[in-house]
Design an enzyme around this catalytic site. Structure first.
Site, mmCIF file in Angstrom:
data_model
loop_
_atom_site.group_PDB
_atom_site.id
_atom_site.type_symbol
_atom_site.label_atom_id
_atom_site.label_comp_id
_atom_site.label_asym_id
_atom_site.label_seq_id
_atom_site.Cartn_x
_atom_site.Cartn_y
_atom_site.Cartn_z
ATOM 1 N N ARG A 1 -3.660 -2.693 -34.360
ATOM 2 C CA ARG A 1 -4.027 -1.340 -34.815
ATOM 3 C C ARG A 1 -3.870 -1.205 -36.325
ATOM 4 O O ARG A 1 -3.409 -0.185 -36.838
ATOM 5 C CB ARG A 1 -3.176 -0.271 -34.127
ATOM 6 C CG ARG A 1 -3.347 -0.182 -32.632
ATOM 7 C CD ARG A 1 -4.738 0.291 -32.231
ATOM 8 N NE ARG A 1 -4.791 0.611 -30.814
ATOM 9 C CZ ARG A 1 -4.997 -0.285 -29.858
ATOM 10 N NH1 ARG A 1 -5.184 -1.562 -30.158
ATOM 11 N NH2 ARG A 1 -5.040 0.084 -28.598
ATOM 12 N N SER B 1 -3.706 6.955 -27.551
ATOM 13 C CA SER B 1 -2.280 6.634 -27.717
ATOM 14 C C SER B 1 -1.770 7.293 -28.989
ATOM 15 O O SER B 1 -2.313 7.057 -30.066
ATOM 16 C CB SER B 1 -2.087 5.126 -27.845
ATOM 17 O OG SER B 1 -2.609 4.468 -26.732
ATOM 18 N N GLU C 1 0.592 6.095 -34.000
ATOM 19 C CA GLU C 1 -0.645 5.334 -34.156
ATOM 20 C C GLU C 1 -1.704 6.187 -34.842
ATOM 21 O O GLU C 1 -2.526 5.690 -35.601
ATOM 22 C CB GLU C 1 -1.143 4.904 -32.763
ATOM 23 C CG GLU C 1 -2.079 3.740 -32.799
ATOM 24 C CD GLU C 1 -3.243 3.904 -31.864
ATOM 25 O OE1 GLU C 1 -4.205 4.596 -32.233
ATOM 26 O OE2 GLU C 1 -3.190 3.324 -30.771
HETATM 27 N N1 EPU Z 1 3.281 2.741 -18.382
HETATM 28 C C1 EPU Z 1 4.141 3.535 -17.669
HETATM 29 N N2 EPU Z 1 3.987 4.888 -17.751
HETATM 30 C C2 EPU Z 1 3.031 5.459 -18.505
HETATM 31 C C3 EPU Z 1 2.151 4.648 -19.255
HETATM 32 C C4 EPU Z 1 2.292 3.271 -19.162
HETATM 33 O O1 EPU Z 1 5.036 3.048 -16.965
HETATM 34 O O2 EPU Z 1 2.969 6.695 -18.526
HETATM 35 C C5 EPU Z 1 3.401 1.266 -18.252
HETATM 36 C C6 EPU Z 1 2.260 0.709 -17.398
HETATM 37 O O3 EPU Z 1 2.560 0.718 -16.058
HETATM 38 C C7 EPU Z 1 2.152 -0.697 -17.952
HETATM 39 C C8 EPU Z 1 2.498 -0.538 -19.424
HETATM 40 O O4 EPU Z 1 3.249 0.670 -19.523
HETATM 41 O O5 EPU Z 1 3.121 -1.530 -17.376
HETATM 42 C C9 EPU Z 1 1.276 -0.512 -20.322
HETATM 43 O O6 EPU Z 1 0.444 0.584 -19.981
HETATM 44 P P1 EPU Z 1 -1.150 0.552 -20.159
HETATM 45 O O7 EPU Z 1 -1.717 -0.689 -19.599
HETATM 46 O O8 EPU Z 1 -1.688 1.859 -19.705
HETATM 47 O O9 EPU Z 1 -1.400 0.383 -21.718
HETATM 48 P P2 EPU Z 1 -0.641 0.963 -22.986
HETATM 49 O O10 EPU Z 1 0.180 -0.122 -23.575
HETATM 50 O O11 EPU Z 1 0.047 2.229 -22.668
HETATM 51 C C10 EPU Z 1 -2.498 0.148 -24.641
HETATM 52 C C11 EPU Z 1 -3.271 0.739 -25.777
HETATM 53 C C12 EPU Z 1 -4.400 1.609 -25.266
HETATM 54 C C13 EPU Z 1 -5.315 0.746 -24.417
HETATM 55 C C14 EPU Z 1 -4.483 0.145 -23.263
HETATM 56 C C15 EPU Z 1 -5.289 -0.818 -22.446
HETATM 57 C C16 EPU Z 1 -1.735 0.954 -27.653
HETATM 58 C C17 EPU Z 1 -0.892 1.877 -28.475
HETATM 59 N N3 EPU Z 1 -2.386 1.512 -26.634
HETATM 60 O O12 EPU Z 1 -1.885 1.238 -23.963
HETATM 61 O O13 EPU Z 1 -5.158 2.048 -26.384
HETATM 62 O O14 EPU Z 1 -6.391 1.510 -23.879
HETATM 63 O O15 EPU Z 1 -3.361 -0.594 -23.798
HETATM 64 O O16 EPU Z 1 -5.532 -1.973 -23.182
HETATM 65 O O17 EPU Z 1 -1.789 -0.240 -27.951
HETATM 66 C C18 EPU Z 1 -5.389 3.809 -27.952
HETATM 67 O O18 EPU Z 1 -5.085 2.987 -28.820
HETATM 68 O O19 EPU Z 1 -5.642 5.016 -28.241
HETATM 69 C C19 EPU Z 1 -5.411 3.389 -26.572
HETATM 70 C C20 EPU Z 1 -5.667 4.237 -25.572
#
Ligand code: EPU
Length: 337
Positions: free
Chosen positions: A161, A236, A333
């Protein structure tokens, strides 16, 4: 001649739906208009395209330039194509155009809000793909000299990012077009991200196409992330923190279920969404602001009447609780103005 409006609300121009005013506002539909506008304007500038990665906390005392340039060009070469899109193209429409025209490489980035021109600034990414993987170059206007410069992939210094546009040259250039190298055959699909495989199974797809992968991503995002047209948000709100393996090992003794992803030999990334969820913030309401019910990493304009300051106040409560619990300082972010 581009018209300049005085005292214009930016509510419809930022996905958080925050109602602040721009001292002046102009929308440009091509690069010539942009150059002409900047030639006569000496006021401070504030560049806005999709408004999807920003939080506005006060009126903008500047000329807000809305980049609305459109156009996509495809240059095919054997198995790949160089695809150039103007900065004001809506990102998701661009991804859909590529899928319709059998251009592979960005299908995992479906449904990300925002525009093509801002995609390199924070190296947008989702489901195992970042734009740095297909980005070739971008053209950018130097605001000071009104000359154009090309930035190659290497020159953009992409990180998680992150890019040169958030650091060394911040505020100095306006990206006017971006060129990607996409595949026209032998597409390399990235379906390793657990949720994609699961969704393709649900869709009963055995041999996926780029369209299937895009549809799977769209479905996953629709169930987890709020549609900014219905409930204001900026995706995010925080970055996933990167911590030392040593710090992670200490934490995992106390929180054995904490997920983590290796980054280097000594560093791991932990999901901020998990940390915030475990701290019981998911779904909470705080004035007009809130935390999304299905993804704790997303702060929302719950009533539609939220101010930027309310979102900041909520984010500070979250940051301080996460620090207290895990010793991790979350970084935002989204860009805050
Ligand atoms: N999780 C939870 N509770 C929540 C959210 C997530 O327990 O409320 C856990 C999930 O179960 C999983 C882990 O956290 O084990 C990761 O969650 P998720 O796969 O939803 O992805 P994220 O890390 O929360 C990142 C990006 C997103 C992108 C997704 C999918 C960042 C800051 N965010 O989110 O990007 O869509 O991966 O690749 O890197 C964005 O940048 O605006 C964005 C939406």
């Amino acid at each position: 001649m581009v018209s300049i409006k005085e005292n214009t609300s930016l509510k419809q121009y930022n996905t958080f739906g925050i109602d602040v005013n721009a001292r002046q506002f102009a929308s440009i539909s091509n690069t010539q208009e942009l150059v002409a506008l900047l030639k006569i304007n000496k006021a401070p500038l504030f560049v806005l395209s999709g408004g999807s990665n920003m939080l506005l906390t006060k009126d903008i005392d500047a000329l807000v330039v809305h980049i609305n340039s459109k156009g996509i060009q495809v240059q095919k070469k054997e198995t790949t194509a160089l695809v150039t899109a103007q900065a004001g193209e809506n990102w998701h429409n661009f991804v859909q155009y590529c899928i319709t025209n059998n251009l592979g490489g960005i299908e995992n980035l479906s449904l990300i809000p925002g525009c093509v021109g801002s995609s390199p600034i924070q190296n947008i990414g989702a489901y195992g793909v970042e734009i740095k993987d297909t980005f070739v170059k971008c053209k950018a206007l130097d605001i000071e000299s009104l000359t154009f410069k090309e930035f190659t992939n290497e020159e953009c210094k992409f990180g998680y990012r992150d890019s040169i546009f958030k650091n060394e040259v911040k505020g100095k250039y306006i990206i006017t077009e971006v060129t990607f190298k996409l595949t026209i055959q032998n597409h390399v699909l990235k379906t390793d991200y657990g949720a994609i495989k699961g969704q393709l199974d649900v869709m009963n797809v055995k041999v996926p196409t780029i369209k299937d992968v895009a549809n799977a991503v769209i479905e996953i995002r629709r169930t987890k992330l709020p549609n900014p047209k219905i409930i204001g948000n900026s995706g995010s709100f925080f970055k996933n923190p990167i911590i030392s393996i040593f710090a992670y090992q200490k934490l995992v003794e106390k929180y054995p279920l904490m997920p983590h992803y290796p980054v280097t030999e000594t560093k791991v990334k932990v999901p901020a969404g998990w940390l915030i969820d475990q701290a019981n913030f998911k779904g909470i309401t705080y004035g007009n602001a809130g935390v999304h019910t299905k993804q704790a990493l997303v702060l929302v304009n719950k009533t539609g009447n939220c101010t930027g300051k309310e979102i900041i106040a909520l984010s500070q409560i979250i940051i301080s609780e996460i620090k207290k619990r895990y010793g991790i300082v979350l970084e935002t972010e989204v860009n805050i103005f």
